[in-house]
Motif scaffolding. Structure first.
Motif, PDB file in Angstrom:
ATOM      1  N   GLY A   1      30.047  -1.383  21.162  1.00 42.13           N
ATOM      2  CA  GLY A   1      28.946  -0.590  21.711  1.00 42.13           C
ATOM      3  C   GLY A   1      29.340   0.138  22.986  1.00 42.13           C
ATOM      4  O   GLY A   1      28.964   1.299  23.201  1.00 42.13           O
ATOM      5  N   LEU A   2      30.137  -0.526  23.837  1.00 41.30           N
ATOM      6  CA  LEU A   2      30.625   0.127  25.053  1.00 41.30           C
ATOM      7  C   LEU A   2      31.531   1.305  24.698  1.00 41.30           C
ATOM      8  O   LEU A   2      31.439   2.379  25.303  1.00 41.30           O
ATOM      9  N   ALA A   3      32.416   1.085  23.710  1.00 45.43           N
ATOM     10  CA  ALA A   3      33.343   2.144  23.296  1.00 45.43           C
ATOM     11  C   ALA A   3      32.591   3.357  22.739  1.00 45.43           C
ATOM     12  O   ALA A   3      33.007   4.499  22.938  1.00 45.43           O
TER      13      ALA A   3
ATOM     14  N   SER B   1      29.106 -11.564  19.290  1.00 41.93           N
ATOM     15  CA  SER B   1      28.439 -10.785  20.332  1.00 41.93           C
ATOM     16  C   SER B   1      29.423 -10.014  21.207  1.00 41.93           C
ATOM     17  O   SER B   1      29.181  -8.848  21.525  1.00 41.93           O
ATOM     18  N   LEU B   2      30.519 -10.639  21.599  1.00 41.02           N
ATOM     19  CA  LEU B   2      31.481  -9.958  22.465  1.00 41.02           C
ATOM     20  C   LEU B   2      32.098  -8.767  21.742  1.00 41.02           C
ATOM     21  O   LEU B   2      32.207  -7.680  22.311  1.00 41.02           O
TER      22      LEU B   2
ATOM     23  N   GLY C   1      29.648   4.222  23.725  1.00 37.29           N
ATOM     24  CA  GLY C   1      28.749   4.722  24.758  1.00 37.29           C
ATOM     25  C   GLY C   1      27.307   4.289  24.577  1.00 37.29           C
ATOM     26  O   GLY C   1      26.408   4.871  25.188  1.00 37.29           O
ATOM     27  N   GLU C   2      27.078   3.283  23.768  1.00 37.20           N
ATOM     28  CA  GLU C   2      25.706   2.810  23.523  1.00 37.20           C
ATOM     29  C   GLU C   2      25.169   1.955  24.673  1.00 37.20           C
ATOM     30  O   GLU C   2      23.963   1.807  24.815  1.00 37.20           O
ATOM     31  N   PHE C   3      26.071   1.365  25.445  1.00 38.11           N
ATOM     32  CA  PHE C   3      25.676   0.513  26.563  1.00 38.11           C
ATOM     33  C   PHE C   3      26.338   1.039  27.831  1.00 38.11           C
ATOM     34  O   PHE C   3      27.427   1.603  27.787  1.00 38.11           O
ATOM     35  N   ALA C   4      25.670   0.839  28.945  1.00 41.92           N
ATOM     36  CA  ALA C   4      26.282   1.164  30.229  1.00 41.92           C
ATOM     37  C   ALA C   4      27.320   0.102  30.549  1.00 41.92           C
ATOM     38  O   ALA C   4      27.123  -1.081  30.260  1.00 41.92           O
ATOM     39  N   ASN C   5      28.424   0.522  31.131  1.00 42.23           N
ATOM     40  CA  ASN C   5      29.445  -0.441  31.518  1.00 42.23           C
ATOM     41  C   ASN C   5      28.890  -1.377  32.583  1.00 42.23           C
ATOM     42  O   ASN C   5      28.338  -0.910  33.587  1.00 42.23           O
ATOM     43  N   PRO C   6      29.019  -2.675  32.357  1.00 45.75           N
ATOM     44  CA  PRO C   6      28.537  -3.611  33.383  1.00 45.75           C
ATOM     45  C   PRO C   6      29.399  -3.518  34.635  1.00 45.75           C
ATOM     46  O   PRO C   6      30.607  -3.352  34.544  1.00 45.75           O
TER      47      PRO C   6
END
Length: 181
Positions: free
Chosen positions: A82-84, A75-76, A86-91
């Motif tokens: 996904g962050l790289a 998962s990590l 741009g699929e997820f907003a940075n927490p």
């Protein structure tokens, strides 16, 4: 090679635990194969075992992909990818407290490192006894402390006082339980 052992009680569970260990130490099937090649040079008599272990791990990983599943220990890595992309907003985390843990796996330490990039402040509490006589009892905690300091955490000692109880009898017991005299 493992066909005869597969029917032995506990064998499948053992292989499952082996995969969990590989995942916890962030060893991919490819990296595992590379490490086994090095072992094969040192201990060629186990070549068939190495090949089968590699095949089992690769088959596990392949089966997950084929079914569209993931191992929770991936998962990590998937979050980072996904962050790289741009699929997820940075927490954005203001404060994170980690308390009551001291024996982190490599995966867990990687998650703590991930948190350091996304949190304004992180506090990790560790219980350590500075008495040299008891140092071996806290070896794992000291290793964790060193790993956290390598990540940039600063050590800060709490005031030596009883944070647990205001009951005088319990305070007395805690102070005197491990006294030499």
């Amino acid at each position: 090679y493992f066909k005869g052992a597969a029917d032995q009680v506990g064998f499948i569970e053992f292989l499952g635990k082996t995969i969990v260990e590989l995942k916890e130490y962030l060893i991919s099937p490819g990296e595992f194969g590379t490490r086994l090649e090095l072992l094969k040079k040192r201990f060629p008599e186990f070549e068939f075992k190495y090949a089968d272990l590699r095949e089992v791990y690769e088959a596990y990983d392949g089966e997950l992909k084929k079914r569209g599943l993931i191992d929770q220990r991936d998962s990590l890595r998937l979050l980072e990818e996904g962050l790289a992309r741009g699929e997820f907003a940075n927490p954005v985390l203001r404060k994170v407290w980690i308390d009551g843990f001291s024996d982190f796996s490599k995966l867990q330490l990687s998650f703590v490192e991930f948190l350091t990039r996304h949190a304004d402040e992180i506090t990790v509490t560790l219980t350590v006894d500075q008495n040299p006589f008891r140092r071996p009892l806290f070896e794992i905690v000291n290793e964790t402390q060193a790993a956290l300091e390598d990540m940039g955490f600063e050590k800060k000692w709490m005031e030596e006082k009883n944070y647990r109880s205001a009951v005088k009898a319990l305070q007395h017991l805690e102070r005197n339980l491990f006294r030499d005299t």
